[in-house]
Design a protein around this motif. Structure first.
Motif, mmCIF file in Angstrom:
data_model
loop_
_atom_site.group_PDB
_atom_site.id
_atom_site.type_symbol
_atom_site.label_atom_id
_atom_site.label_comp_id
_atom_site.label_asym_id
_atom_site.label_seq_id
_atom_site.Cartn_x
_atom_site.Cartn_y
_atom_site.Cartn_z
ATOM 1 N N VAL A 108 -17.184 62.781 130.359
ATOM 2 C CA VAL A 108 -17.437 61.753 129.358
ATOM 3 C C VAL A 108 -18.141 60.593 130.063
ATOM 4 O O VAL A 108 -17.636 60.057 131.056
ATOM 5 C CB VAL A 108 -16.135 61.269 128.691
ATOM 6 C CG1 VAL A 108 -16.414 60.129 127.726
ATOM 7 C CG2 VAL A 108 -15.441 62.424 127.977
ATOM 8 N N VAL A 109 -19.324 60.236 129.555
ATOM 9 C CA VAL A 109 -20.102 59.134 130.096
ATOM 10 C C VAL A 109 -19.851 57.916 129.216
ATOM 11 O O VAL A 109 -20.146 57.947 128.018
ATOM 12 C CB VAL A 109 -21.614 59.467 130.114
ATOM 13 C CG1 VAL A 109 -22.411 58.305 130.700
ATOM 14 C CG2 VAL A 109 -21.880 60.765 130.864
ATOM 15 N N LEU A 110 -19.324 56.853 129.797
ATOM 16 C CA LEU A 110 -19.036 55.642 129.038
ATOM 17 C C LEU A 110 -20.252 54.727 129.083
ATOM 18 O O LEU A 110 -20.648 54.259 130.151
ATOM 19 C CB LEU A 110 -17.802 54.944 129.602
ATOM 20 C CG LEU A 110 -16.525 55.797 129.564
ATOM 21 C CD1 LEU A 110 -15.389 55.069 130.257
ATOM 22 C CD2 LEU A 110 -16.163 56.161 128.139
ATOM 23 N N ALA A 111 -20.835 54.497 127.917
ATOM 24 C CA ALA A 111 -22.045 53.678 127.802
ATOM 25 C C ALA A 111 -21.776 52.480 126.901
ATOM 26 O O ALA A 111 -22.523 52.197 125.975
ATOM 27 C CB ALA A 111 -23.201 54.521 127.272
ATOM 28 N N THR A 112 -20.671 51.798 127.187
ATOM 29 C CA THR A 112 -20.350 50.595 126.424
ATOM 30 C C THR A 112 -21.044 49.402 127.075
ATOM 31 O O THR A 112 -21.524 49.490 128.203
ATOM 32 C CB THR A 112 -18.828 50.355 126.377
ATOM 33 O OG1 THR A 112 -18.331 50.267 127.712
ATOM 34 C CG2 THR A 112 -18.122 51.472 125.633
ATOM 35 N N ASN A 169 -17.152 41.460 128.206
ATOM 36 C CA ASN A 169 -15.699 41.614 128.341
ATOM 37 C C ASN A 169 -15.133 42.707 127.448
ATOM 38 O O ASN A 169 -14.313 43.521 127.886
ATOM 39 C CB ASN A 169 -14.992 40.281 128.045
ATOM 40 C CG ASN A 169 -15.229 39.259 129.131
ATOM 41 O OD1 ASN A 169 -15.526 39.610 130.263
ATOM 42 N ND2 ASN A 169 -15.103 37.994 128.780
ATOM 43 N N GLU A 170 -15.566 42.746 126.180
ATOM 44 C CA GLU A 170 -15.053 43.750 125.247
ATOM 45 C C GLU A 170 -15.478 45.162 125.658
ATOM 46 O O GLU A 170 -14.686 46.101 125.614
ATOM 47 C CB GLU A 170 -15.508 43.447 123.817
ATOM 48 C CG GLU A 170 -14.893 42.213 123.208
ATOM 49 C CD GLU A 170 -15.616 40.923 123.585
ATOM 50 O OE1 GLU A 170 -16.665 40.990 124.276
ATOM 51 O OE2 GLU A 170 -15.126 39.845 123.201
ATOM 52 N N ALA A 210 -14.242 50.409 127.923
ATOM 53 C CA ALA A 210 -14.530 51.469 128.900
ATOM 54 C C ALA A 210 -13.306 51.749 129.769
ATOM 55 O O ALA A 210 -12.970 52.913 130.026
ATOM 56 C CB ALA A 210 -15.730 51.083 129.757
ATOM 57 N N HIS A 211 -12.629 50.692 130.223
ATOM 58 C CA HIS A 211 -11.449 50.871 131.069
ATOM 59 C C HIS A 211 -10.344 51.616 130.319
ATOM 60 O O HIS A 211 -9.744 52.561 130.844
ATOM 61 C CB HIS A 211 -10.938 49.512 131.555
ATOM 62 C CG HIS A 211 -9.702 49.605 132.378
ATOM 63 N ND1 HIS A 211 -9.709 50.078 133.674
ATOM 64 C CD2 HIS A 211 -8.410 49.320 132.086
ATOM 65 C CE1 HIS A 211 -8.471 50.083 134.143
ATOM 66 N NE2 HIS A 211 -7.667 49.625 133.195
ATOM 67 N N TYR A 212 -10.089 51.200 129.097
ATOM 68 C CA TYR A 212 -9.037 51.827 128.290
ATOM 69 C C TYR A 212 -9.339 53.310 128.053
ATOM 70 O O TYR A 212 -8.488 54.175 128.270
ATOM 71 C CB TYR A 212 -8.913 51.083 126.954
ATOM 72 C CG TYR A 212 -7.807 51.600 126.074
ATOM 73 C CD1 TYR A 212 -6.484 51.247 126.300
ATOM 74 C CD2 TYR A 212 -8.085 52.449 124.996
ATOM 75 C CE1 TYR A 212 -5.466 51.714 125.488
ATOM 76 C CE2 TYR A 212 -7.070 52.921 124.183
ATOM 77 C CZ TYR A 212 -5.763 52.559 124.435
ATOM 78 O OH TYR A 212 -4.759 53.036 123.636
ATOM 79 N N ILE A 213 -10.565 53.591 127.635
ATOM 80 C CA ILE A 213 -10.947 54.984 127.372
ATOM 81 C C ILE A 213 -10.885 55.792 128.659
ATOM 82 O O ILE A 213 -10.379 56.921 128.676
ATOM 83 C CB ILE A 213 -12.349 55.052 126.730
ATOM 84 C CG1 ILE A 213 -12.307 54.459 125.323
ATOM 85 C CG2 ILE A 213 -12.869 56.487 126.702
ATOM 86 C CD1 ILE A 213 -13.678 54.266 124.693
ATOM 87 N N SER A 214 -11.377 55.229 129.740
ATOM 88 C CA SER A 214 -11.372 55.920 131.029
ATOM 89 C C SER A 214 -9.961 56.324 131.445
ATOM 90 O O SER A 214 -9.717 57.471 131.836
ATOM 91 C CB SER A 214 -11.999 55.020 132.098
ATOM 92 O OG SER A 214 -11.949 55.641 133.355
ATOM 93 N N ARG A 264 -13.282 64.385 133.542
ATOM 94 C CA ARG A 264 -14.119 63.597 134.441
ATOM 95 C C ARG A 264 -14.765 62.494 133.609
ATOM 96 O O ARG A 264 -15.346 62.772 132.558
ATOM 97 C CB ARG A 264 -15.181 64.501 135.065
ATOM 98 C CG ARG A 264 -16.069 63.788 136.037
ATOM 99 C CD ARG A 264 -16.973 64.797 136.729
ATOM 100 N NE ARG A 264 -18.087 64.066 137.276
ATOM 101 C CZ ARG A 264 -19.303 64.519 137.356
ATOM 102 N NH1 ARG A 264 -19.584 65.730 136.931
ATOM 103 N NH2 ARG A 264 -20.258 63.798 137.872
ATOM 104 N N VAL A 265 -14.662 61.257 134.072
ATOM 105 C CA VAL A 265 -15.205 60.122 133.340
ATOM 106 C C VAL A 265 -16.162 59.364 134.254
ATOM 107 O O VAL A 265 -15.841 59.093 135.410
ATOM 108 C CB VAL A 265 -14.088 59.171 132.857
ATOM 109 C CG1 VAL A 265 -14.665 57.990 132.103
ATOM 110 C CG2 VAL A 265 -13.085 59.926 131.989
#
Length: 167
Positions: free
Chosen positions: A108-112, A116-117, A122-126, A135-136
Motif C-alpha cells: 500500500v502506497v500512502l499518497a496523502t 498535519n492531517e 498516513a501514520h494511522y493507516i500505516s 508492506r506500506v
C-alpha cells in the motif's frame, strides 16, 4: 451568474442536478464514478498487488497523470482531523482495510498530503496495515524538479536530506 449569464446559470444548475443524480462512489476504490465500479478499477492491465491511497479524486488524477503508477487506488475523500470531527469512520477506513486485506494487495502506497492531517492519516493507516502484515510505503518528499535551493523552504531541504538515497 444570475445577473450576467442566466443561460450559463441554468446550464450549471442542470449539470449539478445531473451530477447529484448520477455520480456515486466506486464500490472498489471509493472515487467518484457514474458506474458501480469505476473505469480504473475495471482495468485488468493494472497491477493488483499495488494499492495507492489518496485523500481526494484530484490527488488520484494527479498521480495518474504522471504515468508512473500502474496499480489500483483507494480514495479516502478526506483526511483525519479530530478537531473537525473527522475520524476513521468519516474517511471510510473500514472499507480501505477490507480492500487492502483482500489477499491480493501486497503493498500500500500512502499518497496523502504532507500537512498535519495528511501525516496523521498516513501514520494511522500505516500502523493499522503493518499490523495486518502488509508492506506500506510513503511518497518521498524533497526538492521540486527545477527548483533552485536558495528559494526552497528549510523544511523541504531538511526532509530531502533525511530521505536522500545513494546513486
Amino acid at each position: 451568474m444570475l445577473q450576467h449569464d442566466r443561460d450559463g446559470a441554468a446550464k450549471l444548475s442542470l449539470a449539478l442536478s445531473d451530477a447529484i443524480a448520477n455520480i456515486r462512489h466506486c464500490a472498489r476504490c471509493n472515487t467518484f464514478s457514474e458506474e458501480e465500479i469505476c473505469e480504473m478499477c475495471r482495468d485488468n492491465e493494472r497491477d493488483a498487488s499495488l494499492l495507492c491511497v489518496t485523500e481526494t479524486p484530484a490527488d488520484q488524477i494527479m498521480i495518474e497523470q504522471t504515468l508512473t503508477f500502474k496499480g489500483y487506488y483507494f480514495v479516502l475523500m478526506g483526511s483525519l482531523s479530530p478537531l473537525d470531527g473527522i475520524g476513521p469512520k468519516e474517511i471510510c477506513f473500514d472499507k480501505l482495510i477490507r480492500r487492502a486485506t483482500d489477499g491480493v494487495v501486497q503493498e500500500v502506497v500512502l499518497a496523502t498530503s504532507f500537512n498535519n492531517e495528511g501525516e496523521a492519516t498516513a501514520h494511522y493507516i500505516s500502523e493499522m496495515l503493518k499490523a495486518r502484515g502488509l508492506r506500506v510505503s510513503r511518497l518521498a518528499r524533497g526538492v521540486p524538479v527545477g527548483a533552485e535551493l536558495e528559494y526552497v523552504d528549510i523544511g523541504t531541504i531538511a526532509r530531502a536530506f533525511l530521505d536522500r538515497k545513494t546513486t
